[in-house]
Design a protein around this motif. Structure first.
Motif, mmCIF file in Angstrom:
data_model
loop_
_atom_site.group_PDB
_atom_site.id
_atom_site.type_symbol
_atom_site.label_atom_id
_atom_site.label_comp_id
_atom_site.label_asym_id
_atom_site.label_seq_id
_atom_site.Cartn_x
_atom_site.Cartn_y
_atom_site.Cartn_z
ATOM 1 N N VAL A 64 0.861 -1.186 0.000
ATOM 2 C CA VAL A 64 0.000 0.000 0.000
ATOM 3 C C VAL A 64 0.897 1.235 0.000
ATOM 4 O O VAL A 64 1.827 1.339 0.805
ATOM 5 N N TYR A 65 0.599 2.164 -0.908
ATOM 6 C CA TYR A 65 1.403 3.373 -1.062
ATOM 7 C C TYR A 65 0.504 4.594 -1.184
ATOM 8 O O TYR A 65 -0.670 4.494 -1.533
ATOM 9 N N ALA A 66 1.099 5.753 -0.951
ATOM 10 C CA ALA A 66 0.473 7.045 -1.224
ATOM 11 C C ALA A 66 1.587 7.955 -1.731
ATOM 12 O O ALA A 66 2.742 7.836 -1.307
ATOM 13 N N ILE A 67 1.247 8.842 -2.639
ATOM 14 C CA ILE A 67 2.235 9.751 -3.209
ATOM 15 C C ILE A 67 1.776 11.185 -2.991
ATOM 16 O O ILE A 67 0.613 11.518 -3.208
ATOM 17 N N SER A 68 2.702 12.009 -2.549
ATOM 18 C CA SER A 68 2.472 13.453 -2.539
ATOM 19 C C SER A 68 3.618 14.098 -3.300
ATOM 20 O O SER A 68 4.754 13.610 -3.277
ATOM 21 N N THR A 69 3.318 15.167 -4.010
ATOM 22 C CA THR A 69 4.332 15.839 -4.810
ATOM 23 C C THR A 69 4.027 17.330 -4.878
ATOM 24 O O THR A 69 2.904 17.758 -4.605
ATOM 25 N N TYR A 70 5.046 18.092 -5.195
ATOM 26 C CA TYR A 70 4.855 19.520 -5.394
ATOM 27 C C TYR A 70 5.865 20.026 -6.407
ATOM 28 O O TYR A 70 6.870 19.374 -6.675
ATOM 29 N N GLN A 71 5.593 21.183 -6.985
ATOM 30 C CA GLN A 71 6.489 21.807 -7.948
ATOM 31 C C GLN A 71 7.278 22.888 -7.228
ATOM 32 O O GLN A 71 6.719 23.914 -6.836
ATOM 33 N N GLY A 75 0.106 18.068 -5.362
ATOM 34 C CA GLY A 75 -0.889 17.062 -5.690
ATOM 35 C C GLY A 75 -0.640 15.780 -4.923
ATOM 36 O O GLY A 75 0.431 15.577 -4.329
ATOM 37 N N PHE A 76 -1.635 14.878 -4.955
ATOM 38 C CA PHE A 76 -1.596 13.610 -4.231
ATOM 39 C C PHE A 76 -2.129 12.496 -5.112
ATOM 40 O O PHE A 76 -2.926 12.742 -6.023
ATOM 41 N N SER A 77 -1.700 11.278 -4.837
ATOM 42 C CA SER A 77 -2.239 10.135 -5.565
ATOM 43 C C SER A 77 -3.756 10.089 -5.380
ATOM 44 O O SER A 77 -4.293 10.597 -4.396
ATOM 45 N N ASN A 78 -4.427 9.493 -6.347
ATOM 46 C CA ASN A 78 -5.903 9.421 -6.398
ATOM 47 C C ASN A 78 -6.538 10.795 -6.520
ATOM 48 O O ASN A 78 -7.729 10.957 -6.275
ATOM 49 N N ASP A 79 -5.745 11.808 -6.837
ATOM 50 C CA ASP A 79 -6.232 13.194 -6.887
ATOM 51 C C ASP A 79 -6.942 13.563 -5.584
ATOM 52 O O ASP A 79 -7.918 14.311 -5.571
ATOM 53 N N SER A 128 0.575 2.837 -13.609
ATOM 54 C CA SER A 128 0.814 4.177 -14.116
ATOM 55 C C SER A 128 -0.303 5.073 -13.604
ATOM 56 O O SER A 128 -1.453 4.650 -13.523
ATOM 57 N N MET A 129 0.048 6.288 -13.208
ATOM 58 C CA MET A 129 -0.989 7.233 -12.765
ATOM 59 C C MET A 129 -0.586 8.638 -13.103
ATOM 60 O O MET A 129 0.597 8.944 -13.296
ATOM 61 N N VAL A 130 -1.581 9.494 -13.185
ATOM 62 C CA VAL A 130 -1.374 10.923 -13.422
ATOM 63 C C VAL A 130 -1.781 11.645 -12.142
ATOM 64 O O VAL A 130 -2.864 11.395 -11.602
ATOM 65 N N ILE A 131 -0.905 12.518 -11.663
ATOM 66 C CA ILE A 131 -1.218 13.338 -10.479
ATOM 67 C C ILE A 131 -1.323 14.782 -10.951
ATOM 68 O O ILE A 131 -0.359 15.344 -11.477
ATOM 69 N N LYS A 132 -2.476 15.373 -10.791
ATOM 70 C CA LYS A 132 -2.712 16.754 -11.178
ATOM 71 C C LYS A 132 -2.203 17.672 -10.072
ATOM 72 O O LYS A 132 -2.467 17.433 -8.887
ATOM 73 N N LEU A 133 -1.504 18.717 -10.461
ATOM 74 C CA LEU A 133 -1.039 19.701 -9.482
ATOM 75 C C LEU A 133 -2.039 20.854 -9.428
ATOM 76 O O LEU A 133 -2.528 21.323 -10.443
ATOM 77 N N HIS A 134 -2.330 21.275 -8.215
ATOM 78 C CA HIS A 134 -3.305 22.356 -7.992
ATOM 79 C C HIS A 134 -2.601 23.564 -7.396
ATOM 80 O O HIS A 134 -1.613 23.469 -6.755
#
Length: 74
Positions: free
Chosen positions: A14-21, A42-46, A68-74
């Motif tokens: 089980v994983y979760a991803i958080s990212t930022y620019q 943004g975060f996994s699962n939007d 594969s997943m796409v994470i949208k940045l807000h």
């Protein structure tokens, strides 16, 4: 803009991803008043939070095969 990140050899789990620019390249997520991010994130699962980051349960996903997943940045 788009970026591609590849994680290799992750065990199933089980994983979760958080990212930022990091727009100003200072190695941190800049925040303003009340801790509101000034940079895109943004975060996994939007997953979205309410007055803060999302709940872990909203961002987790099960990894059992190549994914594969796409994470949208807000």
């Amino acid at each position: 803009q788009a970026a591609k990140v590849v994680f290799e050899n992750l065990p199933n789990g089980v994983y979760a991803i958080s990212t930022y620019q990091d727009e100003n390249d200072n190695q941190k997520l800049d925040t303003g008043m009340f801790g509101i991010p000034k940079e895109r994130y943004g975060f996994s699962n939007d997953a979205k939070g309410n007055m803060g980051p999302p709940k872990y349960e909203d961002a987790i996903f099960q990894l059992t095969q190549q994914k594969s997943m796409v994470i949208k940045l807000h």
